[in-house]
Every structure is written in C-alpha cells, then in structure tokens.
Write a protein that holds these residues in place. Sequence first.
Motif, mmCIF file in Angstrom:
data_model
loop_
_atom_site.group_PDB
_atom_site.id
_atom_site.type_symbol
_atom_site.label_atom_id
_atom_site.label_comp_id
_atom_site.label_asym_id
_atom_site.label_seq_id
_atom_site.Cartn_x
_atom_site.Cartn_y
_atom_site.Cartn_z
ATOM 1 N N GLU A 82 0.858 -1.192 0.000
ATOM 2 C CA GLU A 82 0.000 0.000 0.000
ATOM 3 C C GLU A 82 0.903 1.255 0.000
ATOM 4 O O GLU A 82 1.856 1.332 0.785
ATOM 5 N N PRO A 83 0.621 2.233 -0.862
ATOM 6 C CA PRO A 83 1.568 3.335 -1.067
ATOM 7 C C PRO A 83 1.876 4.226 0.143
ATOM 8 O O PRO A 83 3.030 4.593 0.335
ATOM 9 N N ILE A 84 0.900 4.590 0.948
ATOM 10 C CA ILE A 84 1.204 5.506 2.058
ATOM 11 C C ILE A 84 2.095 4.806 3.080
ATOM 12 O O ILE A 84 3.080 5.365 3.569
ATOM 13 N N THR A 85 1.732 3.555 3.390
ATOM 14 C CA THR A 85 2.540 2.765 4.320
ATOM 15 C C THR A 85 3.967 2.638 3.782
ATOM 16 O O THR A 85 4.950 2.818 4.516
ATOM 17 N N LEU A 86 4.045 2.343 2.487
ATOM 18 C CA LEU A 86 5.357 2.158 1.860
ATOM 19 C C LEU A 86 6.169 3.458 1.898
ATOM 20 O O LEU A 86 7.354 3.465 2.261
ATOM 21 N N SER A 88 5.941 5.954 3.905
ATOM 22 C CA SER A 88 6.328 6.345 5.251
ATOM 23 C C SER A 88 7.605 5.601 5.660
ATOM 24 O O SER A 88 8.517 6.197 6.253
ATOM 25 N N ALA A 89 7.675 4.327 5.321
ATOM 26 C CA ALA A 89 8.899 3.578 5.613
ATOM 27 C C ALA A 89 10.067 4.131 4.798
ATOM 28 O O ALA A 89 11.189 4.260 5.312
ATOM 29 N N LYS A 116 -3.220 11.238 7.463
ATOM 30 C CA LYS A 116 -2.105 10.375 7.050
ATOM 31 C C LYS A 116 -1.077 11.157 6.237
ATOM 32 O O LYS A 116 0.126 11.069 6.493
ATOM 33 N N LEU A 120 2.737 12.045 7.192
ATOM 34 C CA LEU A 120 3.857 11.743 6.292
ATOM 35 C C LEU A 120 4.692 12.997 6.035
ATOM 36 O O LEU A 120 5.926 12.926 5.951
#
Lengths: 452, 452
Positions: A82-86, A88-89, A116, A120
Amino acid sequence: MTEQRQLKLGVSIRALGYHAGGWRHPGVPADGAMDFAHFLNVARIAEAAKLDMLFLADGLGIRQKDQPAGSLCRSNQNAELEPITLLSALAALTSRIGLVATASTTYNEPYHLARKFGSLDHISKGRAGWNLVTSWSDAEAFNFGRDHQMAYDDRYERAMEFAEVATGLWDSWEADAFRHDKASGVFYDPDKLHTLDHRGKHFAVRGPLSVARTPQGRPVIVQAGASEQGRDIAARFADVVFSAEQNLASARDYYASVKGRLPAHGRRAGELLILPGLVPIVGATRAEAQAKHDELQELIDPLVGLAGIYGNFGDLSGYPLDGPVPEPQDPKLRSRAAVMFRLAQEKGYSIRQLYQAVASGRGHRTVIGTPADIADTMADWVEQKAADGFNIIPTHLPVGLEDFVRLVLPELRRRGLFRDDYEATTFRGNLGLPEPRNRHVAAREGGVPLSA
Amino acid sequence: MTEQRQLKLGVSIRALGYHAGGWRHPGVPADGAMDFAHFLNVARIAEAAKLDMLFLADGLGIRQKDQPAGSLCRSNQNAELEPITLLSALAALTSRIGLVATASTTYNEPYHLARKFGSLDHISKGRAGWNLVTSWSDAEAFNFGRDHQMAYDDRYERAMEFAEVATGLWDSWEADAFRHDKASGVFYDPDKLHTLDHRGKHFAVRGPLSVARTPQGRPVIVQAGASEQGRDIAARFADVVFSAEQNLASARDYYASVKGRLPAHGRRAGELLILPGLVPIVGATRAEAQAKHDELQELIDPLVGLAGIYGNFGDLSGYPLDGPVPEPQDPKLRSRAAVMFRLAQEKGYSIRQLYQAVASGRGHRTVIGTPADIADTMADWVEQKAADGFNIIPTHLPVGLEDFVRLVLPELRRRGLFRDDYEATTFRGNLGLPEPRNRHVAAREGGVPLSA
Ligand SMILES: Cc1cc2nc3c(=O)[nH]c(=O)nc-3n(C[C@H](O)[C@H](O)[C@H](O)COP(=O)(O)O)c2cc1C
Ligand SMILES: Cc1cc2nc3c(=O)[nH]c(=O)nc-3n(C[C@H](O)[C@H](O)[C@H](O)COP(=O)(O)O)c2cc1C
C-alpha cells in the motif's frame, strides 16, 4: 528567446514497472512488489540522481478480469504494498526526494487522508505529496460496498469537495500555534486553532485536524485526470499535474488549457507544474535502444497481451497470433476499437503486433533512442510549452530507472537542463513552488494567499 | 507448583505519555508529539530492552471539549502523528520489536485497513499488530459525517463483522501462491488465490486483497474493550488483549472470563495473551518513587485536572482547589460521580486531590515503589492467573520508559521473568503464539486451524 529552464523530474512506479512483460526481464526481482528492499533500492537510485519525486500509482484492488481465461495469473499487478505505508517507511531512509502516493477521493474519508498525508509530511520533514485521483474501475467499487462505481460526474463532484475539506483541515493549526510553555502550562494558543465545521453534499467534517501544520504548509497536491473536471480541480488545488500525452501538439493544448485556468483562482502560471509521463527506452545507439524495446515486447505473455486488447476486441485467443486482426464484431465494444482496427490495417499489424503496440507506453509518450534523442524530446517539449518537466515511467524496475539515470541524466546535465544537487530540503522547495499561506492568517493579515 | 513463566511486556504510548502533567516535566520534549525523532528514540529504547511491542493508542480527532473554559489549550493530546504512518516509518529503523497501531472499526473500511496492516507486516518482516477498537466519543463521529456516534451495540456488531472481513481478506493468498516463473510467464498459481465475496449487514467486500499473505500469516490482533461484546471479539479473533484492571481480584475474574470463552472457538488458553495496563512509578526507594509521583501530580495544570472530572462534577473552576469537593448536583451526571464523591469524602480529598487521584493511571493499575515492589506485583498477577504480562504505560516519555527499563527490567531478569534477548524474528514468534493457518489450506488439507 530560449530562456534556459531546468526540468522537474519525477519517477512513477508501480510494483515491478509499467511494461506488461517487464517482470520477466532477467534484471527484475520478480518477487519485488511485496519486498520493501526493492522499493528502497529504487528510492535510493532516484534520490542519488536528485530526482524531484518518487511517485506511486495505485489501485484499490485487482482491477483486471481473467479475460481471456488464464491471463490474470500471468500479470504482475495483483499483489503489492500500500503506497502511504510504503512511503512512510521510505521516508525514514531517504532525506531529500519528494514522496507522492496516489489516493482516491472516491473510497476515502478526507479526515483519514488529511491526517495520514499530514503525518507523512511531518515524518519526512516536508517531502509528502498526494496524487488526487477519482478511480475508474468497478473492481475497486466491489471492495467498498458498491455494485458498480459511482457515476463519473458524482466522482468528480465528490473529489472537488474532498479537496476543499482536506485543504481546510490542513489549515486547522497556524504554524506558530504551539507554545509548549512548561512554566505556564499553555500547550497551544487557542486563537491559532481553527475548527473547519464543513457541511457539504458529500461530507460533514467538523475538525480540527489532530495534526499540526505541516513543514510544507500542506503536502504537495498532484492531480492526474485529463477531463474538464480534472483540469478544474488541478487549476484550483494542484501543485503538480501528471498527464498522459502522446504527442507535442496535444500536450501543448493541454498545457495551455490547464495553465489558462489558473488566473480564475488567483494563481500564476508558475504555481502549477505540468509533468507528462514519459517512457524512455534508452541505448548507447538507436539500434541498441530498439533491441531493448524488442526484448521487452517479446516478453509479453500472449495471454497478457490479449488481455490488454480484450476490452476493445473481445477474446482473440482462438486466432493465430501472427495472423491478421479480425474486425471487431460486438457493437457493445467501444468506439476506440474502430480506431485501433484502422491503425492495425494501415500498419499491417498482426494480433501480436497490435497488442505489443498497445502494451508499450500504456497511453504515455514512449521515446526509443539515444540519450540525445530523449533529451531532445524533453527539451523540445519544455521549450514549446508542453511540459515543465516529466514523470519518468520506467518499463521495468530497477533496470529502466538505472538506464535513465546512467544514460539520460548526464546528457540533460550537460545541457544545463537538470540540477546537480537539490536546492532545498522540502519537496515544495525543490519544485520551486511557493508555500501556501494558512487561510486564517491570510484572512487576518490580508495579502496574497501564497507566501514565496 | 509455581511454574516459572516469562512475562510478555509491551509499552503503550501516545504523544508525550499518559499523565496529564507529564509534558511539563523537564525531561520531556514538549514538541515531541509531532516529531518522528521522539518516537524513534522511544522505539529504540523499547527494542534495546527487548520489549515485545510498541503499542500506539489513538483517537480520530481531538476528543476533549474546552470545559472548563481554557483547559483544552493546556492539554497535550491535540496534535500528534497518525499511528500506522508512524509505525511504518519506525519499521524501517527497527528490526525486532512488535509494532501495534490502534485503528477503529467504526470509522474505517476493512479493505483499506487489511491492506495497510498487511503492508506493514511485509515492510516490518512480520512485526505488525492491529489494536481493534470501536471508538467511544462523539468528537470522532463529527469528523466522519455523523451527528453523534453509532449506538454501542451497532458499533460492536460492526466490529465483529469487520474482523471477519479483515481476517478473510488476509487469507486471500496462500503462502506459496506466487511462482514468479519468468520462463513460463506464470506469476501466481490461480488455485491459490481466493475471492472473499463477503456480503453482510455492514459490509460488502468482494476481495481478494491485493497484498500477499503476510510474514505472520496475518498481523497480530490486539483487542481493547472490556464489555461482554469486547470479550467475545477477543475470544474469537484476538491474539492479545489489552485490559484496564485496577486490582487483582477483578483482573483474575476478567482473565478467567476471557480465557474461558476460547474453547467455544476451538482455541486453547495459550493462544490468547492477556496484558493489563500497568503504570509504574519507580524509584530506588519508596520515598524516591513517591517523590516522583508527587512531582508529576503537581505538574497537572488545575484547569486540566478539573477537565478530567468535568464529566462527573460539572464545572468546579469557581471553587477553591484546596477546599472540599461539592456534592454533584446535576442529575444528568453519571452514577460514577456518586462513587467518586463518596471516595472523596472517605479520604477527605480536596478538589485538587480528587483530580490528582483521577488523573493518575487513567483507569489502569498504578504501582508506586521500588523495582522489587513493581516486580512483586507483576509476578503475583501472573502467578495468580490475572495476567500473561503487561502493557507498560509510561507517565511521561521517554523518562517513564527509561526508568522502567533501567530499574525494573534488571529485577525481572534476575528473577528469570523476562527475556535477555528476542527468541524469534517475528512479533508472533516472540509472543510464543502459533501462526494462523490459511482457512483455504485448512479446508483442503484438514487438521487444526493453527500451525505451531
Ligand atoms: C497520468 C495519469 C495517471 C493516473 N494514475 C492513476 C492511478 O495511479 N490510480 C488511479 O486510480 N487513477 C489514476 N488515474 C486516473 C484518474 O484519476 C481518473 O480517474 C481518470 O483519468 C478519469 O478521469 P479523467 O477523465 O479526468 O482523466 C490517472 C490518470 C492519469 C491521466
Ligand atoms: C485498555 C484499553 C485501551 C483502549 N485504547 C483505546 C484507544 O487507543 N483508542 C480508542 O478509540 N479506544 C480505546 N479503547 C476503547 C475501546 O475500544 C472501547 O471502545 C471501549 O472500551 C468501550 O468498549 P467496552 O465497553 O467493550 O470496554 C480502549 C479500551 C481499553 C479497555
């Protein structure tokens, strides 16, 4: 009067790259779409190259149908991060590149999304961006309680209101609202916190947002949608437009059309950057570039190729691949089928050649050639007011990006068209865009809505 | 028959810590709630100490009202980072600690949530956890198009169905579904992809999820809710329960009640861990611990203290703080007011003393004492089957956590009650919990639903 202007350059990625055969290339980690290390590698290449942004496309589900039968399990776009999760990492392990995630206004709530992307922006110290899309497939609707997608106009009406709410929420706190005064016990100045109290057709959101004003004022807003409605949202809210343009003439029209809408919103032409997608296939010689393209085209599994034209031609899996393209029969098939059929006849395409032509570029301008060829196209488009830069779309990852960075960037730099190092620490700063003023500060103090 | 059992230990954090005066302590970075570096510092302390999890509480908005007037701007829980975004960034810079984010079933869509936590499990290589909550404030409803929150029973009904959908989506792909076979062009085995096709009262979700089966099979599910409905969800779906228990007797009852529900779901007692919250205030001596507590209590701004009892007593800001607690007059005030008033009378509390008593612990067991005192309580609760470990709730960050790690952990280790190093690489592995089997594999192959 060729004023020297530097290009803005992003890289648009999804899973293993955009080309339907790309995942089968020997240089591609076929399990990379679920592997953080793959994306970290791509992000580090892009940041070392001083690109403006890493742009993540997205869809909310598996969009393709298994037509022709057996095609879906041969496509690589089915499981990913998932892009936002990705992002953020990735924010934790990069320091200068802009990080843009696609998120749909049709299936999200503005409060969640503002929170979110606001987070970020804080975590990345001012490098977050949101690609505002309205989504377009029934397959996504099915995952959110709907039997089919919302009507087109409703989607865009909702999108406009969504952007109003999100930008309103990002103005909840003034930048200097927090006092953090341990001695007096005052944590924030209540005059600098604003409740949105939005009540509209699609949303009722009281606010305020529980995220402080972000390092960029608000995240960079990217818009990808070519229709009238898409252009209006872009003119009102976007900092960047990601467009799909195949040729210079239509790209110029689009550029003029979108920039021409800015004054109505009190904005200047320089406050919105238009970055068409560009698929580079680069070699030291034209022959080498062509050979790279041919290699990729050969890697398209026939069933995946046929799936790409199924929507227009129906199931052609019973026909010989190297035989002629049969005339589309089904009257329900879209008018685009007629255009494609005429093209196939003019060029004498076989079925294989037709699906190869469709697969390559996926609607974006593809340039196959030497570094100079690609730099020429880019320089030409910028000079002719068709683009402010490009969103580079690698066919396969990391190889397509590495090729672009190794071969094309030095040529652009030789011409003075691309930076040697980042100019600023924030994404907005590198794009050369002004920071939006908080509407409440502007209302109190007057002046222009943007602070440079 | 005192079988030696090791404790599982998490640390529950939010913003700058749970104590209402904590942010004013000299050791607390007052701007930390929006600062990634603050959370990274806390995560690294917790991981160096080999704690099982970093647990992030959450709320979808600013929950408090400004009552008494002027109290809200003196509270620190108003601007923070969104937990999933934050944990994903922390995942990139930690390697062993479990990462749990609170997310509400009332205001989320299961497809988004399953996708985000699934991605976090991949990015962290098997360390993601979801704290399933139903939310409880109108202030949150206002940010999501509602004039008041959904009725209690509806929230829990939705939560149960939400968990069914999310766990169903996490079984979309079998673990070995991906072939990534470049030669044949087969990306995945279609027999190992399953479409959920859920149609229920609250949700219709077709699936499949566009995230591969995660390293832990699925993220660890934590549940925090004490009611009958909360216990039922826990018994059916949770791996960990986070409870709030003030004394041993009720903690034992709760423990027996929740564990007793497991067999009805084909689960054994060891498959669910119960971790009550525990607020440690530790000093080398009891006097030192008490002094630390007193210091914190004194840091509670009177208006913030009065805000904490406003719901039960109304506005007491007109009364002398060191005078007696007036009897609650408003019949609308909850029955809990009567209990609190009786307590105040018995103990002879002033208004200040009453709000200090309420602020401390916020419903959780607080232990003020030496490392041995705190270890004694912990050991006792585990031995007496009231807990499988604890979710440590630092009053203020990072100080409260540093104190616990520096003073209490060595004592627990001396007693053989806590690990010297992580046993496994996944969160589930460190918790000693079995990995859930994919329901489709279980249906095909038979056997028990869990694989150890
Ligand atoms: C260059 C470009 C990129 C896009 N990327 C995405 C994407 O990643 N995800 C998505 O759901 N939609 C994407 N879209 C689709 C748009 O959001 C929009 O739904 C679609 O283009 C139809 O709107 P339009 O008629 O305004 O173009 C993209 C559109 C364009 C032009
Ligand atoms: C120990 C504990 C921690 C909780 N943490 C949160 C939280 O972080 N966010 C939230 O919205 N609700 C939280 N809750 C609230 C629960 O989700 C639930 O809404 C509330 O407890 C009412 O349900 P119940 O009657 O089952 O306890 C927590 C509850 C408990 C017992």
